[in-house]
Scaffold this active site. Sequence first.
Site, PDB file in Angstrom:
ATOM      1  N   LYS A 252      -6.757  15.593  -5.157  1.00  0.00           N
ATOM      2  CA  LYS A 252      -6.340  15.595  -6.358  1.00  0.00           C
ATOM      3  C   LYS A 252      -5.871  17.287  -6.779  1.00  0.00           C
ATOM      4  CE  LYS A 252      -6.417  11.396  -8.006  1.00  0.00           C
ATOM      5  NZ  LYS A 252      -5.567  10.748  -7.973  1.00  0.00           N
TER       6      LYS A 252
ATOM      7  N   TYR B 102     -11.776  13.394  -2.475  1.00  0.00           N
ATOM      8  CA  TYR B 102     -10.921  12.904  -3.694  1.00  0.00           C
ATOM      9  C   TYR B 102     -10.734  14.358  -4.580  1.00  0.00           C
ATOM     10  CZ  TYR B 102     -10.218  10.718  -8.153  1.00  0.00           C
ATOM     11  OH  TYR B 102      -9.553  10.520  -9.476  1.00  0.00           O
TER      12      TYR B 102
ATOM     13  N   ASP C  70       0.751  -1.071   0.134  1.00  0.00           N
ATOM     14  CA  ASP C  70       0.115  -0.115  -0.109  1.00  0.00           C
ATOM     15  C   ASP C  70       1.066   1.195   0.148  1.00  0.00           C
ATOM     16  OD1 ASP C  70      -1.829   2.095   0.515  1.00  0.00           O
ATOM     17  OD2 ASP C  70      -2.613   0.895   2.277  1.00  0.00           O
ATOM     18  N   VAL C  71       0.853   2.100  -1.061  1.00  0.00           N
ATOM     19  CA  VAL C  71       1.774   3.278  -1.232  1.00  0.00           C
ATOM     20  C   VAL C  71       1.211   4.192  -0.157  1.00  0.00           C
ATOM     21  CG1 VAL C  71       2.104   2.981  -3.492  1.00  0.00           C
ATOM     22  CG2 VAL C  71       0.036   4.336  -2.976  1.00  0.00           C
TER      23      VAL C  71
ATOM     24  N   ASN D 217       0.540   6.374  -9.948  1.00  0.00           N
ATOM     25  CA  ASN D 217      -0.733   6.142 -10.822  1.00  0.00           C
ATOM     26  C   ASN D 217      -1.871   5.861  -9.326  1.00  0.00           C
ATOM     27  OD1 ASN D 217      -2.831   5.412 -12.720  1.00  0.00           O
ATOM     28  ND2 ASN D 217      -2.378   3.560 -11.574  1.00  0.00           N
TER      29      ASN D 217
END
Length: 350
Positions: free
Chosen positions: A243, A239, A129-130, A156
């Site tokens: 971003k 979200y 998990d990044v 990504n």
Amino acid sequence: MVARRDLMMGAAAAAAAATTTVVNAQEAEAKDVSLGLDPYATPWDPQDPEIPGRMNIARVPDDYFMPGRFAGKTVIVTGSARGMGEVAARRLAREGANVVGVDILEKLGASVIEQIRAEGGKATFVGGDVSEDKVCEEMVRVCVKEFGQLDGAINNAGVMDALHPDEPIDYVNQKNRLMARITEAGDEYFDRVMKVNVWGVFYSLRHELRQMLKQGTGGSIVNIASVTGIRGFGGTAPYTASKHAVQALTKSAAIDYAPFGIRVNSTGMGTTLTPMYERAIEIIKQRRAAGYKDTGIALYKSKSLLEFSDQKNKGSTAAEQVAVMLFLLSPESSNITGSTYNTDGGFTIF
């Protein structure tokens, strides 16, 4: 004498390079490899009686690639198990790159890498998990151990909710972890999206940049953002916030590391036909079925210019998104850094 010798050696090297180019071109021709693409557009069939002459944009083929573009380069791709990350990993390998795939979907991610190897590509996989710093540190360590260096990265990996990527959707029992307006959003939902999308990119950048600085050979990094990082978007506050943060990290990194030959860019995708998009649509369907209602303004404008122009109103494909990612990653984009390419079909311009 020394100058003449150097001149002769240079000429010999140039001749050898030219010979190699010819041989490579001949090999490509023998394998029937073509870099040609379809026409720019094709007519609607049947034609639209209201708007004569309507055309569909010709899409980048799913299997298109440019032989040798990344030969000798090593690239990390996070979120490589499916969707855009999978397409990027496969195309990079076909273009000659050594690929390090990273994903929380360990079984699926490993199978993608196995398939790349079966096709003759060079690749390895790191599960995890990044949003955990140790995973991002490990992916760079493995990259250098396996291939000697790190030349590029596509950060990504991302999420739109707090579910595990392969967890079945059950809206009624998962409300606290799914897309919602701020007044209805759960802490777990907000925390998870921010952790993966912001901390995950931060951790990835930190370890990637440290390695590139250590090598002293420059590099290129592409962070995957979204149209929600360019404009506002309803019903998915974390979200959208995450971003926007990815765009900010991209710009900051571009400023700090340009003097070291490292370029950092991002893409702002619109509707893209991937498993994540399909899951988002399923969540919306289940939410409506459960009786949820809002003002409707969040989806008031839902189509891009190219979706509207497409006869089937289709969003973009993963291959179309990856084509721009790889351009930004490659030395072809040598004059571009700190930029966000709006790969959104014209969604944000009107």
